[in-house]
Design a protein around this motif. Structure first.
Motif, PDB file in Angstrom:
ATOM      1  N   ALA A  10       0.780  50.144 -41.981  1.00 56.20           N
ATOM      2  CA  ALA A  10       1.371  50.043 -40.647  1.00 56.20           C
ATOM      3  C   ALA A  10       0.755  48.874 -39.895  1.00 56.20           C
ATOM      4  N   GLY A  11       1.585  48.161 -39.171  1.00 55.61           N
ATOM      5  CA  GLY A  11       1.122  47.092 -38.298  1.00 55.61           C
ATOM      6  C   GLY A  11       1.455  47.414 -36.859  1.00 55.61           C
ATOM      7  N   VAL A  12       0.501  47.174 -35.974  1.00 48.67           N
ATOM      8  CA  VAL A  12       0.660  47.456 -34.551  1.00 48.67           C
ATOM      9  C   VAL A  12       0.610  46.151 -33.776  1.00 48.67           C
ATOM     10  N   ASP A  13       1.587  45.944 -32.912  1.00 51.06           N
ATOM     11  CA  ASP A  13       1.577  44.820 -31.974  1.00 51.06           C
ATOM     12  C   ASP A  13       1.419  45.389 -30.572  1.00 51.06           C
ATOM     13  N   SER A  14       0.201  45.280 -30.027  1.00 56.65           N
ATOM     14  CA  SER A  14      -0.038  45.704 -28.651  1.00 56.65           C
ATOM     15  C   SER A  14       0.090  44.470 -27.771  1.00 56.65           C
ATOM     16  N   SER A  15       1.297  44.239 -27.259  1.00 58.42           N
ATOM     17  CA  SER A  15       1.602  43.009 -26.541  1.00 58.42           C
ATOM     18  C   SER A  15       1.492  43.223 -25.039  1.00 58.42           C
ATOM     19  N   GLU A  38       6.543  51.419 -24.113  1.00 55.15           N
ATOM     20  CA  GLU A  38       6.409  50.371 -23.113  1.00 55.15           C
ATOM     21  C   GLU A  38       5.021  50.372 -22.462  1.00 55.15           C
ATOM     22  N   HIS A  39       4.629  49.193 -21.955  1.00 61.59           N
ATOM     23  CA  HIS A  39       3.417  49.020 -21.160  1.00 61.59           C
ATOM     24  C   HIS A  39       3.809  48.749 -19.706  1.00 61.59           C
ATOM     25  N   PRO A  40       2.892  48.942 -18.765  1.00 56.65           N
ATOM     26  CA  PRO A  40       3.172  48.563 -17.381  1.00 56.65           C
ATOM     27  C   PRO A  40       3.384  47.053 -17.265  1.00 56.65           C
ATOM     28  N   ASP A  41       4.278  46.651 -16.362  1.00 56.19           N
ATOM     29  CA  ASP A  41       4.549  45.228 -16.136  1.00 56.19           C
ATOM     30  C   ASP A  41       3.584  44.723 -15.078  1.00 56.19           C
ATOM     31  N   THR A  42       2.412  44.282 -15.512  1.00 55.17           N
ATOM     32  CA  THR A  42       1.353  43.892 -14.597  1.00 55.17           C
ATOM     33  C   THR A  42       0.433  42.904 -15.299  1.00 55.17           C
ATOM     34  N   THR A  43      -0.481  42.293 -14.547  1.00 58.20           N
ATOM     35  CA  THR A  43      -1.445  41.380 -15.148  1.00 58.20           C
ATOM     36  C   THR A  43      -2.828  42.009 -15.278  1.00 58.20           C
ATOM     37  N   TRP A  93      -4.120  37.984 -20.193  1.00 55.84           N
ATOM     38  CA  TRP A  93      -4.066  36.534 -20.364  1.00 55.84           C
ATOM     39  C   TRP A  93      -3.290  35.861 -19.235  1.00 55.84           C
ATOM     40  N   ASN A  94      -2.253  36.544 -18.699  1.00 59.46           N
ATOM     41  CA  ASN A  94      -1.381  35.916 -17.714  1.00 59.46           C
ATOM     42  C   ASN A  94      -1.823  36.170 -16.284  1.00 59.46           C
ATOM     43  N   ASP A  95      -3.042  36.665 -16.107  1.00 61.12           N
ATOM     44  CA  ASP A  95      -3.611  36.824 -14.776  1.00 61.12           C
ATOM     45  C   ASP A  95      -4.337  35.527 -14.420  1.00 61.12           C
ATOM     46  N   THR A  96      -3.833  34.800 -13.425  1.00 63.21           N
ATOM     47  CA  THR A  96      -4.338  33.454 -13.143  1.00 63.21           C
ATOM     48  C   THR A  96      -5.377  33.413 -12.019  1.00 63.21           C
ATOM     49  N   ARG A  97      -5.899  34.556 -11.607  1.00 63.36           N
ATOM     50  CA  ARG A  97      -6.871  34.543 -10.509  1.00 63.36           C
ATOM     51  C   ARG A  97      -8.154  33.787 -10.881  1.00 63.36           C
ATOM     52  N   SER A  98      -8.388  33.597 -12.176  1.00 66.13           N
ATOM     53  CA  SER A  98      -9.609  32.919 -12.619  1.00 66.13           C
ATOM     54  C   SER A  98      -9.424  31.422 -12.816  1.00 66.13           C
ATOM     55  N   ALA A  99      -8.355  30.848 -12.247  1.00 68.17           N
ATOM     56  CA  ALA A  99      -8.120  29.404 -12.397  1.00 68.17           C
ATOM     57  C   ALA A  99      -9.278  28.589 -11.820  1.00 68.17           C
ATOM     58  N   GLY A 100      -9.776  28.999 -10.670  1.00 69.71           N
ATOM     59  CA  GLY A 100     -10.909  28.290 -10.078  1.00 69.71           C
ATOM     60  C   GLY A 100     -12.152  28.391 -10.932  1.00 69.71           C
ATOM     61  N   ASP A 240       5.230  23.407 -41.451  1.00 67.50           N
ATOM     62  CA  ASP A 240       5.850  24.477 -40.674  1.00 67.50           C
ATOM     63  C   ASP A 240       5.163  24.594 -39.319  1.00 67.50           C
ATOM     64  N   VAL A 241       5.931  24.559 -38.253  1.00 69.53           N
ATOM     65  CA  VAL A 241       5.402  24.778 -36.912  1.00 69.53           C
ATOM     66  C   VAL A 241       6.258  25.840 -36.230  1.00 69.53           C
ATOM     67  N   VAL A 242       5.603  26.831 -35.701  1.00 69.04           N
ATOM     68  CA  VAL A 242       6.295  27.916 -35.018  1.00 69.04           C
ATOM     69  C   VAL A 242       6.433  27.588 -33.544  1.00 69.04           C
ATOM     70  N   VAL A 243       7.621  27.807 -33.020  1.00 70.38           N
ATOM     71  CA  VAL A 243       7.844  27.836 -31.575  1.00 70.38           C
ATOM     72  C   VAL A 243       8.285  29.252 -31.243  1.00 70.38           C
ATOM     73  N   SER A 244       7.451  29.954 -30.488  1.00 67.33           N
ATOM     74  CA  SER A 244       7.711  31.350 -30.154  1.00 67.33           C
ATOM     75  C   SER A 244       8.109  31.446 -28.691  1.00 67.33           C
ATOM     76  N   LEU A 245       9.253  32.068 -28.442  1.00 67.93           N
ATOM     77  CA  LEU A 245       9.807  32.179 -27.095  1.00 67.93           C
ATOM     78  C   LEU A 245       9.787  33.644 -26.664  1.00 67.93           C
ATOM     79  N   GLY A 246       8.643  34.072 -26.169  1.00 66.45           N
ATOM     80  CA  GLY A 246       8.513  35.406 -25.619  1.00 66.45           C
ATOM     81  C   GLY A 246       8.230  35.306 -24.141  1.00 66.45           C
ATOM     82  N   THR A 247       7.397  36.234 -23.628  1.00 60.98           N
ATOM     83  CA  THR A 247       6.974  36.137 -22.228  1.00 60.98           C
ATOM     84  C   THR A 247       6.382  34.762 -21.971  1.00 60.98           C
ATOM     85  N   SER A 248       5.498  34.350 -22.867  1.00 62.62           N
ATOM     86  CA  SER A 248       4.993  32.978 -22.858  1.00 62.62           C
ATOM     87  C   SER A 248       5.646  32.231 -24.005  1.00 62.62           C
ATOM     88  N   GLY A 249       5.455  30.926 -24.010  1.00 62.22           N
ATOM     89  CA  GLY A 249       5.916  30.123 -25.134  1.00 62.22           C
ATOM     90  C   GLY A 249       4.721  29.566 -25.877  1.00 62.22           C
TER      91      GLY A 249
END
Length: 470
Positions: A10-15, A38-43, A93-100, A240-249
């Motif tokens: 079995a393979g699990v993708d916890s995205s 489903e997971h919560p839609d949050t950062t 990963w998509n929580d940008t509060r740590s940009a500074g 071979d180069v993958v271009v993945s188009l999900g929430t992020s690219g």
């Protein structure tokens, strides 16, 4: 139930958005059963929600499974105290509060080149190291309680097997305190980033090593990050180069040598097989299309029709789709911009086309970046939810300028995790050769459209430079 001669894994993708589970034949890779929750839609999220989703997604699926592999979203920060309890909700990963914090750390260690040489990548807000700095600065009392730091897949694997927490070099390479080239943590960087604190880190396993067994005896592989698992599922080879188009690219290919890009555009990750995985990432991919469809008050199928009704170039419209900030280029506070708007081209068709072209131009810049770091681009493998869009399939060969193939729709991250589980179960030097991936080769553009593709990319690059200057 499986037949007598089948061994199942079995393979699990916890995205970011959900947990997907694929139960496969360990010998052929044939998918036999699937699950999803489903997971919560949050950062930021309590990791317990991932565990609940994993149990829901696997309910009734694993009774006859011999081994499990877990792949997870990269970079997330999971902090535990001395009792193994979660200190604060995990920052994703998509929580940008740590940009500074990313900018501060880059300066403190001596600049981008020093970071690239130390850990293969230059910090951006996505990386775990920047989130630890943010926590140290903004939540010092909570930071004082942190005894151990994990990544999402590390935490789930630990919950499955208990004992000593472990990780793999692929996912560890996205933390900002692990050197893929040397295969070792940089504890000095961790301590500096976390305000003098040095929490424990998971032991790094080799590609085919086992993390242990579940209570009912199922083998659990090392696990890995989501991009590494997708590469494992697609059995990437030279060119071979993958271009993945999900929430992020994401744009990535495998390499025998560790890259170190001082511009920060290419992250010098490790892969799940012992090689390296140079990767460029955009924050904005499939959601650009859904946001544009919402703006135009249409369904995605109608967005496709509108985009295909417009000529290549969208009548001169150029969309920089930095709707959630951006990581490549590193503009976490940026917003989307629409250039070239005139009364004559203000049509739903052109806006729909500009959204598709703008999203893909961001990934085309990623292709140029990995190409500049030694990755040969003979063809693009287009995956992710948005790869099924008719307009994306029509525009991608024009924008990318190389042959594009679309593998059969599949949960590649979960399948890659299952392949890793089969590898750990077999104990062989190389992962099992699973049945070949069927793929559709997209039509190559006419000569005039190919020339227009070059103009589209140039307009996008010029607009990007203008935003940089602002």
């Amino acid at each position: 139930m499986n037949s007598n001669d089948e061994v199942l894994v079995a393979g699990v993708d916890s995205s970011t958005q959900s947990t997907k589970v694929m139960v496969c034949d360990a010998r052929t890779g044939r998918v036999l059963r699937t699950g999803r929750a489903e997971h919560p839609d949050t950062t930021e999220v309590d990791p317990a929600r991932w565990w609940t989703a994993l149990n829901k997604a696997t309910d009734g699926l694993l009774d006859d499974v011999a081994a499990i592999g877990v792949a997870g979203q990269q970079h997330g920060m999971v902090t535990l105290d001395d009792d193994g309890e979660v200190v604060r909700p995990a920052l994703l990963w998509n929580d940008t509060r740590s940009a500074g914090a990313a900018a501060d750390l880059t300066t403190e260690l001596g600049g981008a080149r020093a970071w690239a040489e130390a850990v293969g990548s230059v910090p951006v807000a996505s990386f775990t190291v920047t989130k630890l700095r943010w926590m140290a600065d903004h939540e010092p009392e909570l930071a004082d309680r942190v005894a151990r730091v994990m990544l999402p897949h590390d935490w789930l694997t630990w919950r499955l097997v208990g004992g000593e927490p472990v990780t793999d070099r692929g996912d560890a390479s996205g933390t900002g305190y692990f050197s893929p080239a040397k295969g070792a943590y940089r504890a000095d960087i961790l301590e500096r980033a976390f305000g003098g604190r040095r929490p424990e880190l998971p032991r790094v396993l080799g590609p085919a090593e086992s993390a242990g067994r579940t209570e009912d005896g199922k083998l659990v592989s090392a696990g890995t990050g989501d991009n590494m698992a997708a590469a494992l599922a697609l059995e990437l080879g030279p060119g071979d180069v993958v271009v993945s188009l999900g929430t992020s690219g994401t744009v990535f290919g495998v390499s025998e040598a560790p890259p170190a890009d001082p511009t920060g555009t290419v992250a010098g990750f490790a892969d799940a097989t012992g090689r390296f995985l140079p990767l460029a990432c955009t924050l904005n991919a499939a959601r650009v299309l859904t946001a544009t469809a919402r703006l135009l008050n249409v369904e995605l199928t109608e967005l496709d029709r509108l985009a295909l009704s417009a000529a290549p170039g969208a009548g001169g419209l150029t969309l920089l789709p930095y709707l959630d900030g951006e990581r490549t280029p590193n503009l976490p506070e940026a917003a989307g911009s629409l250039f070239g708007l005139r009364r004559a081209n203000m049509t739903p068709e052109n806006l729909a086309r500009a959204a598709v072209e703008g999203m893909l131009c961001g990934l085309a810049a990623g292709l140029d970046a990995v190409r500049a770091h030694g990755i040969e681009v003979r063809r693009v493998l287009l995956i992710g939810g948005a790869a099924q869009s008719e307009s994306v399939r029509a525009v991608a060969p024009i924008v990318f300028g190389v042959p594009v193939v679309v593998p059969e729709p599949a949960e590649h991250v979960a399948i890659g995790a299952a392949r890793q589980a089969a590898w750990a179960l077999a104990g062989t030097p190389q992962p099992p050769a699973w049945q070949g991936n069927t793929a559709v080769r997209l039509d190559e553009p006419a000569e005039a459209d190919a020339a227009e593709g070059e103009r589209i990319r140039q307009r996008h690059a010029d607009s990007r430079d203008l935003v940089h200057e602002l």
